[in-house]
Design a protein around this motif. Structure first.
Motif, PDB file in Angstrom:
ATOM      1  N   UNK A  32       0.860  -1.184   0.000  1.00 33.57           N
ATOM      2  CA  UNK A  32       0.000   0.000   0.000  1.00 33.57           C
ATOM      3  C   UNK A  32       0.901   1.241   0.000  1.00 33.57           C
ATOM      4  N   UNK A  33       1.772   1.333  -0.987  1.00 35.00           N
ATOM      5  CA  UNK A  33       2.769   2.411  -0.997  1.00 35.00           C
ATOM      6  C   UNK A  33       2.153   3.809  -1.042  1.00 35.00           C
ATOM      7  N   UNK A  34       1.106   4.048  -1.868  1.00 28.68           N
ATOM      8  CA  UNK A  34       0.522   5.401  -1.833  1.00 28.68           C
ATOM      9  C   UNK A  34       0.062   5.805  -0.432  1.00 28.68           C
ATOM     10  N   UNK A  35      -0.519   4.851   0.317  1.00 27.55           N
ATOM     11  CA  UNK A  35      -0.972   5.176   1.671  1.00 27.55           C
ATOM     12  C   UNK A  35       0.221   5.485   2.584  1.00 27.55           C
ATOM     13  N   UNK A  36       1.280   4.694   2.473  1.00 28.56           N
ATOM     14  CA  UNK A  36       2.427   4.953   3.351  1.00 28.56           C
ATOM     15  C   UNK A  36       3.059   6.314   3.064  1.00 28.56           C
ATOM     16  N   UNK A  37       2.996   6.722   1.792  1.00 29.73           N
ATOM     17  CA  UNK A  37       3.493   8.079   1.477  1.00 29.73           C
ATOM     18  C   UNK A  37       2.624   9.122   2.162  1.00 29.73           C
ATOM     19  N   UNK A  38       1.311   8.909   2.155  1.00 28.97           N
ATOM     20  CA  UNK A  38       0.417   9.845   2.850  1.00 28.97           C
ATOM     21  C   UNK A  38       0.713   9.865   4.348  1.00 28.97           C
ATOM     22  N   UNK A  39       0.988   8.688   4.906  1.00 27.49           N
ATOM     23  CA  UNK A  39       1.294   8.627   6.342  1.00 27.49           C
ATOM     24  C   UNK A  39       2.679   9.206   6.642  1.00 27.49           C
ATOM     25  N   UNK A  40       3.504   9.326   5.597  1.00 26.14           N
ATOM     26  CA  UNK A  40       4.839   9.913   5.775  1.00 26.14           C
ATOM     27  C   UNK A  40       5.841   8.938   6.362  1.00 26.14           C
ATOM     28  N   UNK A  41       5.598   7.635   6.180  1.00 24.37           N
ATOM     29  CA  UNK A  41       6.556   6.634   6.676  1.00 24.37           C
ATOM     30  C   UNK A  41       6.850   5.632   5.562  1.00 24.37           C
ATOM     31  N   UNK A  42       8.095   5.151   5.476  1.00 24.46           N
ATOM     32  CA  UNK A  42       8.404   4.167   4.425  1.00 24.46           C
ATOM     33  C   UNK A  42       7.903   2.768   4.762  1.00 24.46           C
ATOM     34  N   UNK A  43       7.709   2.507   6.050  1.00 26.85           N
ATOM     35  CA  UNK A  43       7.305   1.166   6.473  1.00 26.85           C
ATOM     36  C   UNK A  43       6.671   1.250   7.855  1.00 26.85           C
ATOM     37  N   UNK A  44       5.871   0.240   8.193  1.00 33.59           N
ATOM     38  CA  UNK A  44       5.377   0.102   9.566  1.00 33.59           C
ATOM     39  C   UNK A  44       5.511  -1.365   9.966  1.00 33.59           C
ATOM     40  N   UNK A  45       5.375  -1.625  11.272  1.00 34.46           N
ATOM     41  CA  UNK A  45       5.169  -2.997  11.728  1.00 34.46           C
ATOM     42  C   UNK A  45       3.662  -3.181  11.792  1.00 34.46           C
ATOM     43  N   UNK A  46       3.185  -4.355  11.436  1.00 35.57           N
ATOM     44  CA  UNK A  46       1.732  -4.555  11.445  1.00 35.57           C
ATOM     45  C   UNK A  46       1.361  -5.839  12.179  1.00 35.57           C
ATOM     46  N   UNK A  47       0.474  -5.637  13.173  1.00 36.08           N
ATOM     47  CA  UNK A  47      -0.103  -6.763  13.905  1.00 36.08           C
ATOM     48  C   UNK A  47      -1.513  -6.957  13.363  1.00 36.08           C
ATOM     49  N   UNK A  48      -1.881  -8.165  13.000  1.00 27.37           N
ATOM     50  CA  UNK A  48      -3.271  -8.374  12.564  1.00 27.37           C
ATOM     51  C   UNK A  48      -3.835  -9.618  13.237  1.00 27.37           C
ATOM     52  N   UNK A  49      -5.020  -9.453  13.787  1.00 24.32           N
ATOM     53  CA  UNK A  49      -5.610 -10.417  14.723  1.00 24.32           C
ATOM     54  C   UNK A  49      -6.671 -11.285  14.055  1.00 24.32           C
ATOM     55  N   UNK A  50      -6.890 -12.452  14.665  1.00 28.79           N
ATOM     56  CA  UNK A  50      -7.993 -13.296  14.193  1.00 28.79           C
ATOM     57  C   UNK A  50      -8.517 -14.122  15.369  1.00 28.79           C
ATOM     58  N   UNK A  51      -9.348 -15.111  15.031  1.00 38.44           N
ATOM     59  CA  UNK A  51     -10.090 -15.827  16.073  1.00 38.44           C
ATOM     60  C   UNK A  51      -9.211 -16.627  17.029  1.00 38.44           C
ATOM     61  N   UNK A  52      -7.970 -16.961  16.603  1.00 46.04           N
ATOM     62  CA  UNK A  52      -7.105 -17.776  17.474  1.00 46.04           C
ATOM     63  C   UNK A  52      -6.201 -16.929  18.347  1.00 46.04           C
ATOM     64  N   UNK A  53      -6.341 -15.601  18.290  1.00 45.43           N
ATOM     65  CA  UNK A  53      -5.515 -14.746  19.151  1.00 45.43           C
ATOM     66  C   UNK A  53      -6.256 -14.437  20.446  1.00 45.43           C
ATOM     67  N   UNK A  54      -5.458 -14.165  21.481  1.00 47.45           N
ATOM     68  CA  UNK A  54      -6.059 -13.796  22.764  1.00 47.45           C
ATOM     69  C   UNK A  54      -5.189 -12.744  23.456  1.00 47.45           C
ATOM     70  N   UNK A  55      -5.615 -12.344  24.643  1.00 46.19           N
ATOM     71  CA  UNK A  55      -4.926 -11.244  25.338  1.00 46.19           C
ATOM     72  C   UNK A  55      -3.470 -11.593  25.653  1.00 46.19           C
TER      73      UNK A  55
END
Ligand SMILES: Cc1ncc(COP(=O)(O)O)c(C=O)c1O
Length: 409
Positions: free
Chosen positions: A367-390
């Motif tokens: 999603x390079x156009x979005x990252x340019x808008x955010x002003x960062x070249x990269x992020x770390x991304x956590x993405x959750x689903x049904x098998x994740x917990x606290x």
């Protein structure tokens, strides 16, 4: 009450260790893990009824054909499509979006036309339009993203004026933002445009109703919703599919072939050239059964609670050291959290987390156009689903401190 621990136990991958620690999978926006039932359904298909479909006259060929067509019906019901003939199987969401661009776009777009997309699109909903626009000469217009992670809809009417299609994600794979699809569909239709909805991040996590959305096309991908890799879905209203020319040519998609030409098969098979992904369709149907048994409202509730916990815990623990992009309200977003941590490069963050068995994605997330808008070249991304917990979030929050100890200055 859903037994989330029992659900987690259904996923064999999660029973392993990685780098000596229990594997904690926080990358489901990238691809989801598969419950044993999906794996068994696919093995069982190969062990018992594997045959080519739509052309065999013997017992297992009929059963294999019933299996893929049964899967099509299951997909249709899952998104409340009026008919299963509106469900086209593709390789993935990317192919489905290319199908819309090449077939519908190729027939309907030319100079003077416009397609509207947004800055928060995945490359799969950008590049096919760039490619076609450079051939056909239509204009590509962009809905901006505001600092709060929501779409800027202040100039929507202007952007849609003269447009033929709005092609937009229902949920951002970077920000988690849930977009107001019903409102966007109404606006597109008021301007005489169609709306294509990229549901790749939405369909796995929220109950989906194409009719209530007011969508003309819905695109999603099996591997992000507990199903296998190698199968995606294009849903479109029947009259739209009927009017679209075929995408790829070959077997399955024809009624007749002569030396002079060919006639096309009926929808949806008109768009399914060659031998289809039968085992993958069986796996996707098993994934849908699994999700339906939990209930999509339960899935969503679990993810809202976990997202709220993650936002709160990361902020409490790391304060200003962590910048989490996207809407701050859990109800306005999915369980995708992109963050930048304490001047540490996202790849270094991911590496430190990996040492503790924690899987996150680092980079531009396609999603390079979005990252340019955010002003960062990269992020770390956590993405959750049904098998994740606290406990997964707690471990993440704790291990981030180590990244800071090692890398910040
Ligand atoms: C929003 C969105 N659209 C499209 C895709 C492409 O999916 P696939 O790689 O399965 O084609 C992704 C994958 O990350 C996505 O997040």
């Amino acid at each position: 009450m859903t037994d989330w621990a029992a659900i987690k136990a259904d996923f064999p991958v999660l029973k392993q260790t990685a780098n000596g620690a229990p594997l904690v999978y926080l990358d489901s926006g990238n691809t989801s893990q598969k419950p044993q039932r999906v794996i068994d359904a696919m093995s069982n298909y190969y062990e018992t009824i594997n045959a080519n479909v739509h052309r065999g006259s013997y017992d297992i060929a009929v059963k294999a054909t019933d299996a893929i067509e049964g899967a099509r019906q299951k997909v249709a019901a899952f998104i409340n499509a009026p008919s299963s003939i509106e469900v086209v199987f593709t390789k993935n969401a990317t192919e489905a979006l290319n199908l819309v661009a090449r077939s519908w776009g190729g027939a309907n777009l030319g100079e003077g036309d416009a397609v509207v997309i947004s800055e928060m699109e995945h490359h799969a909903n950008i590049v096919p339009w760039h490619m076609l626009a450079s051939e056909k000469g239509f204009e590509l217009r962009w809905i901006s993203v505001k600092d709060d992670g929501h779409l800027d809809l202040s100039n929507l009417d202007e952007l849609l004026d003269g447009a033929k299609l709005l092609s937009i994600t229902a949920m951002s794979n970077v920000l988690g933002t849930l977009n107001p699809i019903h409102r966007l569909a109404e606006a597109a239709h008021a301007h005489g445009a169609l709306i294509a909805v990229d549901g790749s991040q939405y369909v796995p996590h929220l109950a989906t109703d194409v009719q209530a959305m007011g969508a003309d096309f819905l695109i999603f991908t099996g591997h992000k919703m507990l199903g296998p890799m190698g199968i995606g879905v294009l849903w479109a209203r029947e009259e739209i599919l009927e009017a679209m020319p075929p995408f790829l040519g070959g077997g399955e998609m024809i009624l007749n072939v002569t030396k002079e030409g060919f006639t096309t098969n009926e929808v949806p098979w008109k768009f399914e050239a060659g031998t289809p992904m039968v085992a993958e369709a069986v796996g996707l149907a098993a994934a849908i059964d699994y999700l339906n048994e939990i209930g999509m409202d339960e899935v969503r509730k679990h993810e809202v609670e976990l997202t709220a916990y993650a936002l709160r815990t990361l902020k409490e623990r790391h304060g200003d050291k962590i910048t989490i992009h996207g809407p701050s309200e859990p109800a306005e977003r999915g369980g995708v959290l992109s963050f930048v941590y304490d001047q540490v490069h996202p790849h270094d963050v991911a590496q430190v987390l990996d040492q503790k068995g924690i899987c996150v994605r680092a980079g531009h997330h396609c999603a390079k156009p979005l990252l340019r808008t955010l002003g960062v070249p990269a992020t770390s991304r956590v993405s959750l689903y049904i098998y994740n917990d606290e406990s997964d979030i707690d471990l993440l929050a704790e291990t981030l401190t180590e990244a800071s100890d090692i890398f910040s200055f």
